[in-house]
Motif scaffolding. Structure first.
Motif, PDB file in Angstrom:
ATOM      1  N   PRO A 132       1.073  -1.406   0.173  1.00 43.79           N
ATOM      2  CA  PRO A 132       0.292   0.129  -0.067  1.00 43.79           C
ATOM      3  C   PRO A 132       0.660   1.392  -0.240  1.00 43.79           C
ATOM      4  O   PRO A 132       0.103   2.377  -0.362  1.00 43.79           O
ATOM      5  CB  PRO A 132      -0.767  -0.235   1.263  1.00 43.79           C
ATOM      6  CG  PRO A 132      -1.171  -1.672   1.615  1.00 43.79           C
ATOM      7  CD  PRO A 132       0.350  -2.145   0.546  1.00 43.79           C
ATOM      8  N   THR A 133       2.333   1.643   0.947  1.00 37.34           N
ATOM      9  CA  THR A 133       3.423   2.509   0.197  1.00 37.34           C
ATOM     10  C   THR A 133       3.849   2.433  -0.357  1.00 37.34           C
ATOM     11  O   THR A 133       5.133   3.150  -0.876  1.00 37.34           O
ATOM     12  CB  THR A 133       3.091   2.417   1.939  1.00 37.34           C
ATOM     13  OG1 THR A 133       3.990   1.805   2.591  1.00 37.34           O
ATOM     14  CG2 THR A 133       2.045   2.281   3.099  1.00 37.34           C
ATOM     15  N   LEU A 161       2.469   2.328 -11.040  1.00 33.54           N
ATOM     16  CA  LEU A 161       1.058   1.874  -9.844  1.00 33.54           C
ATOM     17  C   LEU A 161       0.935   2.964  -9.141  1.00 33.54           C
ATOM     18  O   LEU A 161      -0.541   3.398  -8.789  1.00 33.54           O
ATOM     19  CB  LEU A 161       1.852   0.411  -9.623  1.00 33.54           C
ATOM     20  CG  LEU A 161       1.647  -0.599  -9.947  1.00 33.54           C
ATOM     21  CD1 LEU A 161       1.714  -1.503  -9.063  1.00 33.54           C
ATOM     22  CD2 LEU A 161      -0.447  -1.179 -10.574  1.00 33.54           C
ATOM     23  N   MET A 162       2.268   3.636  -8.824  1.00 33.11           N
ATOM     24  CA  MET A 162       2.041   4.798  -7.353  1.00 33.11           C
ATOM     25  C   MET A 162       1.707   5.906  -8.675  1.00 33.11           C
ATOM     26  O   MET A 162       0.624   6.489  -7.925  1.00 33.11           O
ATOM     27  CB  MET A 162       3.293   4.837  -6.939  1.00 33.11           C
ATOM     28  CG  MET A 162       4.291   3.666  -6.267  1.00 33.11           C
ATOM     29  SD  MET A 162       2.963   3.514  -4.869  1.00 33.11           S
ATOM     30  CE  MET A 162       2.853   5.100  -3.697  1.00 33.11           C
ATOM     31  N   ARG A 163       1.751   6.514  -9.637  1.00 36.35           N
ATOM     32  CA  ARG A 163       0.933   7.161 -10.832  1.00 36.35           C
ATOM     33  C   ARG A 163      -0.017   6.595 -10.176  1.00 36.35           C
ATOM     34  O   ARG A 163      -0.768   7.979 -10.175  1.00 36.35           O
ATOM     35  CB  ARG A 163       1.525   7.205 -12.018  1.00 36.35           C
ATOM     36  CG  ARG A 163       0.873   7.853 -12.597  1.00 36.35           C
ATOM     37  CD  ARG A 163       0.918   9.678 -13.175  1.00 36.35           C
ATOM     38  NE  ARG A 163       2.437  10.084 -12.858  1.00 36.35           N
ATOM     39  CZ  ARG A 163       2.619  10.521 -14.051  1.00 36.35           C
ATOM     40  NH1 ARG A 163       1.924  10.433 -14.779  1.00 36.35           N
ATOM     41  NH2 ARG A 163       4.016  10.897 -14.074  1.00 36.35           N
ATOM     42  N   LEU A 164      -0.571   5.781 -10.690  1.00 39.08           N
ATOM     43  CA  LEU A 164      -1.763   5.436 -10.294  1.00 39.08           C
ATOM     44  C   LEU A 164      -3.073   5.388  -9.340  1.00 39.08           C
ATOM     45  O   LEU A 164      -3.787   5.909  -9.201  1.00 39.08           O
ATOM     46  CB  LEU A 164      -2.577   3.612 -11.260  1.00 39.08           C
ATOM     47  CG  LEU A 164      -2.809   3.575 -13.338  1.00 39.08           C
ATOM     48  CD1 LEU A 164      -2.906   2.026 -12.725  1.00 39.08           C
ATOM     49  CD2 LEU A 164      -3.381   4.339 -13.373  1.00 39.08           C
ATOM     50  N   ARG A 165      -2.260   4.701  -8.561  1.00 35.91           N
ATOM     51  CA  ARG A 165      -2.873   5.390  -6.926  1.00 35.91           C
ATOM     52  C   ARG A 165      -3.291   6.898  -6.451  1.00 35.91           C
ATOM     53  O   ARG A 165      -3.717   6.956  -6.025  1.00 35.91           O
ATOM     54  CB  ARG A 165      -1.833   4.525  -5.443  1.00 35.91           C
ATOM     55  CG  ARG A 165      -2.092   3.417  -5.840  1.00 35.91           C
ATOM     56  CD  ARG A 165      -1.379   2.593  -4.976  1.00 35.91           C
ATOM     57  NE  ARG A 165      -0.988   1.433  -4.683  1.00 35.91           N
ATOM     58  CZ  ARG A 165      -0.812   0.565  -4.328  1.00 35.91           C
ATOM     59  NH1 ARG A 165       0.395   0.505  -3.605  1.00 35.91           N
ATOM     60  NH2 ARG A 165      -0.191  -1.186  -3.883  1.00 35.91           N
ATOM     61  N   GLY A 166      -2.379   7.274  -6.819  1.00 34.60           N
ATOM     62  CA  GLY A 166      -2.009   9.058  -6.718  1.00 34.60           C
ATOM     63  C   GLY A 166      -3.249   9.456  -7.778  1.00 34.60           C
ATOM     64  O   GLY A 166      -4.429  10.546  -7.397  1.00 34.60           O
ATOM     65  N   LYS A 167      -3.621   9.923  -8.395  1.00 31.14           N
ATOM     66  CA  LYS A 167      -4.394   9.533  -9.627  1.00 31.14           C
ATOM     67  C   LYS A 167      -5.806   9.320  -9.141  1.00 31.14           C
ATOM     68  O   LYS A 167      -7.021   9.725  -9.531  1.00 31.14           O
ATOM     69  CB  LYS A 167      -4.066   9.973 -11.095  1.00 31.14           C
ATOM     70  CG  LYS A 167      -2.960  10.615 -11.085  1.00 31.14           C
ATOM     71  CD  LYS A 167      -3.083  10.138 -12.755  1.00 31.14           C
ATOM     72  CE  LYS A 167      -3.927  11.324 -13.405  1.00 31.14           C
ATOM     73  NZ  LYS A 167      -2.704  11.158 -15.699  1.00 31.14           N
ATOM     74  N   GLU A 192      -9.903  -1.457  -5.557  1.00 29.30           N
ATOM     75  CA  GLU A 192      -9.443  -2.237  -5.225  1.00 29.30           C
ATOM     76  C   GLU A 192      -7.884  -2.626  -4.819  1.00 29.30           C
ATOM     77  O   GLU A 192      -6.793  -3.264  -4.750  1.00 29.30           O
ATOM     78  CB  GLU A 192      -9.873  -3.235  -4.339  1.00 29.30           C
ATOM     79  CG  GLU A 192     -11.143  -2.339  -3.512  1.00 29.30           C
ATOM     80  CD  GLU A 192     -11.590  -3.706  -2.930  1.00 29.30           C
ATOM     81  OE1 GLU A 192     -12.135  -3.604  -1.935  1.00 29.30           O
ATOM     82  OE2 GLU A 192     -12.610  -4.891  -3.381  1.00 29.30           O
ATOM     83  N   ALA A 193      -7.796  -3.030  -6.447  1.00 33.89           N
ATOM     84  CA  ALA A 193      -6.502  -3.749  -7.275  1.00 33.89           C
ATOM     85  C   ALA A 193      -5.490  -2.735  -6.982  1.00 33.89           C
ATOM     86  O   ALA A 193      -4.893  -3.468  -7.376  1.00 33.89           O
ATOM     87  CB  ALA A 193      -6.956  -4.418  -8.701  1.00 33.89           C
ATOM     88  N   ILE A 194      -5.762  -1.807  -7.563  1.00 26.74           N
ATOM     89  CA  ILE A 194      -4.414  -0.528  -8.077  1.00 26.74           C
ATOM     90  C   ILE A 194      -4.117  -0.226  -6.643  1.00 26.74           C
ATOM     91  O   ILE A 194      -3.290  -0.224  -6.339  1.00 26.74           O
ATOM     92  CB  ILE A 194      -5.060   0.698  -8.773  1.00 26.74           C
ATOM     93  CG1 ILE A 194      -5.794  -0.206 -10.430  1.00 26.74           C
ATOM     94  CG2 ILE A 194      -4.412   1.975  -8.670  1.00 26.74           C
ATOM     95  CD1 ILE A 194      -4.707  -0.347 -11.003  1.00 26.74           C
ATOM     96  N   LEU A 195      -5.166  -0.134  -5.805  1.00 26.31           N
ATOM     97  CA  LEU A 195      -4.766   0.123  -4.515  1.00 26.31           C
ATOM     98  C   LEU A 195      -3.615  -0.795  -3.946  1.00 26.31           C
ATOM     99  O   LEU A 195      -3.272  -0.209  -2.446  1.00 26.31           O
ATOM    100  CB  LEU A 195      -5.752   1.139  -3.566  1.00 26.31           C
ATOM    101  CG  LEU A 195      -6.338   2.154  -3.842  1.00 26.31           C
ATOM    102  CD1 LEU A 195      -7.820   2.822  -3.119  1.00 26.31           C
ATOM    103  CD2 LEU A 195      -5.354   3.310  -4.161  1.00 26.31           C
ATOM    104  N   GLY A 196      -4.466  -2.855  -3.202  1.00 25.82           N
ATOM    105  CA  GLY A 196      -3.574  -2.750  -2.815  1.00 25.82           C
ATOM    106  C   GLY A 196      -4.440  -3.394  -1.699  1.00 25.82           C
ATOM    107  O   GLY A 196      -3.935  -3.800  -0.562  1.00 25.82           O
ATOM    108  N   THR A 197      -5.890  -2.728  -1.940  1.00 23.87           N
ATOM    109  CA  THR A 197      -6.449  -3.098   0.241  1.00 23.87           C
ATOM    110  C   THR A 197      -7.922  -3.302  -0.941  1.00 23.87           C
ATOM    111  O   THR A 197      -8.449  -2.511  -1.752  1.00 23.87           O
ATOM    112  CB  THR A 197      -5.825  -1.711   1.250  1.00 23.87           C
ATOM    113  OG1 THR A 197      -6.166  -1.433   1.958  1.00 23.87           O
ATOM    114  CG2 THR A 197      -6.640  -0.277  -0.185  1.00 23.87           C
ATOM    115  N   SER A 198      -8.163  -2.957   1.065  1.00 28.33           N
ATOM    116  CA  SER A 198      -9.694  -3.629   0.661  1.00 28.33           C
ATOM    117  C   SER A 198     -10.585  -1.804   1.013  1.00 28.33           C
ATOM    118  O   SER A 198      -9.914  -1.639   1.429  1.00 28.33           O
ATOM    119  CB  SER A 198     -10.550  -4.815   1.446  1.00 28.33           C
ATOM    120  OG  SER A 198     -10.749  -5.665   0.919  1.00 28.33           O
TER     121      SER A 198
END
Length: 238
Positions: A132-133, A161-167, A192-198
């Motif tokens: 997640p981080t 992946l981190m760019r996607l999470r940020g956007k 959830e798939a992009i963030l890696g968390t439920s």
């Protein structure tokens, strides 16, 4: 001195010129997990490692044209939504010579991603894992085997992946990973798939509806074994 006079006497060999490449992160959500198209390198350097589709930029070719050409010729993909991700220029990133690469991110709906992989043994849909981080990055085969990546492509994939999470929460980027009509369950699975968390189901659905990004289509999914879910479509904010 005029520009014409200066250019007439200018020596283009006065400075060393690095080569420029483009590398494409063609990403989809496959089976509820972020997946990326990789190609097995068949020649040195780093033969048999897995790499992003990439290629050298022609001397008379702009970057966007080079990225579209690589997507078409190496991945068999036309018209992908390509966004410039980052420029990677570590001096030793390629053992052949000084090469700077411009990475592009292309998001694909699962069906189009599957089409790109069909009947091509040197292409693979690698599953991406990252905490997640941003810690603990890995690329794995669909059977769970860790894949050896070429050059600095692990760094490029982690950055994507981190760019996607940020956007994801403030832009419409996630909808590029969905079909034209989708359920709220599918939308939550992408996040959830992009963030890696439920995510909390009621809170997520309330937030998506409050943003005004989705609109009901009046249709329901087909082939469901229980009560079929309502289908939505992306509605750009105007």
């Amino acid at each position: 001195m005029s520009d014409d006079d200066f250019l007439r006497n200018y020596d283009p060999q006065a400075f060393a010129r690095p080569s420029i490449t483009v590398d494409l992160v063609l990403l989809s959500i496959r089976g509820g997990r972020p997946s990326v198209l990789l190609m097995r390198r068949t020649a040195p350097p780093q033969a048999d490692r897995w790499a992003l589709p990439g290629g050298f930029v022609g001397i008379d070719e702009d970057l966007e044209a080079a990225a579209a050409r690589v997507a078409r010729d190496k991945a068999g993909i036309e018209g992908a939504r390509l966004e410039q991700l980052y420029t990677f220029g570590a001096v030793d990133r390629d053992p052949r010579m000084r090469i700077v690469t411009v990475a592009y991110l292309g998001l694909m709906e699962e069906g189009a991603f599957e089409d790109a992989l069909r009947d091509t043994p040197d292409r693979l849909g690698a599953v991406l894992e990252i905490g997640p981080t941003g810690e603990g990055f890995a690329a794995r085969s669909p059977r769970g085997e860790a894949l050896p990546l070429a050059f600095d492509h692990a760094e490029i994939l982690a950055a994507a992946l981190m760019r996607l999470r940020g956007k994801l929460d403030w832009s419409d980027v996630g909808f590029s990973l969905l079909p034209e009509r989708f359920t709220l369950r599918q939308l939550q699975e992408v996040h959830e798939a992009i963030l890696g968390t439920s995510l909390n189901k009621p809170a997520f659905r309330r937030r998506m509806l409050d943003k005004g990004w989705i609109a009901p289509t009046g249709a329901r999914e087909e082939g469901a074994s229980f009560r079929p879910a309502e289908l939505f479509r992306f509605q750009p904010n105007t």
